[in-house]
Scaffold this motif. Structure first.
Motif, PDB file in Angstrom:
ATOM      1  N   LEU A 182       0.828  -1.213   0.000  1.00 56.70           N
ATOM      2  CA  LEU A 182       0.000   0.000   0.000  1.00 56.70           C
ATOM      3  C   LEU A 182       0.861   1.262   0.000  1.00 56.70           C
ATOM      4  N   TYR A 183       1.966   1.243   0.726  1.00 55.01           N
ATOM      5  CA  TYR A 183       2.872   2.394   0.700  1.00 55.01           C
ATOM      6  C   TYR A 183       3.397   2.614  -0.718  1.00 55.01           C
ATOM      7  N   LEU A 184       3.843   1.548  -1.349  1.00 49.17           N
ATOM      8  CA  LEU A 184       4.396   1.655  -2.699  1.00 49.17           C
ATOM      9  C   LEU A 184       3.322   2.035  -3.725  1.00 49.17           C
ATOM     10  N   LEU A 185       2.171   1.423  -3.609  1.00 45.11           N
ATOM     11  CA  LEU A 185       1.076   1.717  -4.528  1.00 45.11           C
ATOM     12  C   LEU A 185       0.662   3.184  -4.442  1.00 45.11           C
ATOM     13  N   SER A 186       0.538   3.680  -3.218  1.00 42.37           N
ATOM     14  CA  SER A 186       0.068   5.058  -3.044  1.00 42.37           C
ATOM     15  C   SER A 186       1.124   6.096  -3.424  1.00 42.37           C
ATOM     16  N   THR A 187       2.391   5.785  -3.244  1.00 41.92           N
ATOM     17  CA  THR A 187       3.428   6.784  -3.528  1.00 41.92           C
ATOM     18  C   THR A 187       3.957   6.724  -4.955  1.00 41.92           C
ATOM     19  N   THR A 188       3.853   5.547  -5.582  1.00 40.19           N
ATOM     20  CA  THR A 188       4.371   5.433  -6.949  1.00 40.19           C
ATOM     21  C   THR A 188       3.275   5.395  -8.003  1.00 40.19           C
ATOM     22  N   GLY A 189       2.081   4.992  -7.588  1.00 43.99           N
ATOM     23  CA  GLY A 189       0.990   4.841  -8.539  1.00 43.99           C
ATOM     24  C   GLY A 189       1.094   3.587  -9.386  1.00 43.99           C
ATOM     25  N   LEU A 190       2.115   2.789  -9.165  1.00 42.65           N
ATOM     26  CA  LEU A 190       2.312   1.568  -9.946  1.00 42.65           C
ATOM     27  C   LEU A 190       1.367   0.473  -9.450  1.00 42.65           C
ATOM     28  N   ARG A 191       0.458   0.068 -10.293  1.00 38.66           N
ATOM     29  CA  ARG A 191      -0.546  -0.943  -9.947  1.00 38.66           C
ATOM     30  C   ARG A 191       0.033  -2.345  -9.787  1.00 38.66           C
ATOM     31  N   ILE A 192       1.279  -2.529 -10.176  1.00 39.14           N
ATOM     32  CA  ILE A 192       1.910  -3.843 -10.054  1.00 39.14           C
ATOM     33  C   ILE A 192       1.983  -4.295  -8.592  1.00 39.14           C
TER      34      ILE A 192
END
Length: 127
Positions: free
Chosen positions: A87-97
């Protein structure tokens, strides 16, 4: 093992405080309301399960160390890394992977709670 889990839990809680402050003070204007809400969900589950790990360490002090208690702690740790981390990565990068990783972390959290319940519900908690 008890002290190791307690120390890891404290470090995870400290990281949660730092990430929470970072999210509130640095990310608010940069990532948008929806992404910030996703980030905050990660923080919430991160904290709950850092505290759950601390509960496991206390349970080890009360009933003795056991494989089940250790498994519960490591499942909570895996959940924090996979669920909150994604969730941290998804929210900060926008990468859906990173999205498909989140449910794996949720499954680790659920498994951790099941194993913890089995450990503390067992008459002889050392098994």
């Amino acid at each position: 093992m008890q002290r190791k889990i307690a120390v890891i839990a404290c470090v995870l809680a400290m990281i949660g405080v730092g990430l929470g402050a970072f999210g509130s003070h640095m990310l608010g204007d940069k990532i948008g309301a929806d992404a910030l809400e996703t980030f905050q969900t990660g923080i919430q589950y991160h904290f709950i399960h850092a505290l759950a790990m601390l509960i496991v360490a206390v349970a080890m002090g009360v009933w003795g160390e056991s494989r089940r208690l250790a498994w519960a702690a490591w499942l909570f740790l895996a959940g924090i890394v996979m669920f909150s981390g994604s969730l941290y990565l998804l929210s900060t990068t926008g990468l859906r992977i990173f999205g498909p990783i989140t449910p794996l972390g949720g499954a680790a959290f659920i498994a951790g709670w099941i194993v913890l319940a089995l450990a503390v519900g067992k008459k002889n908690a050392s098994h």
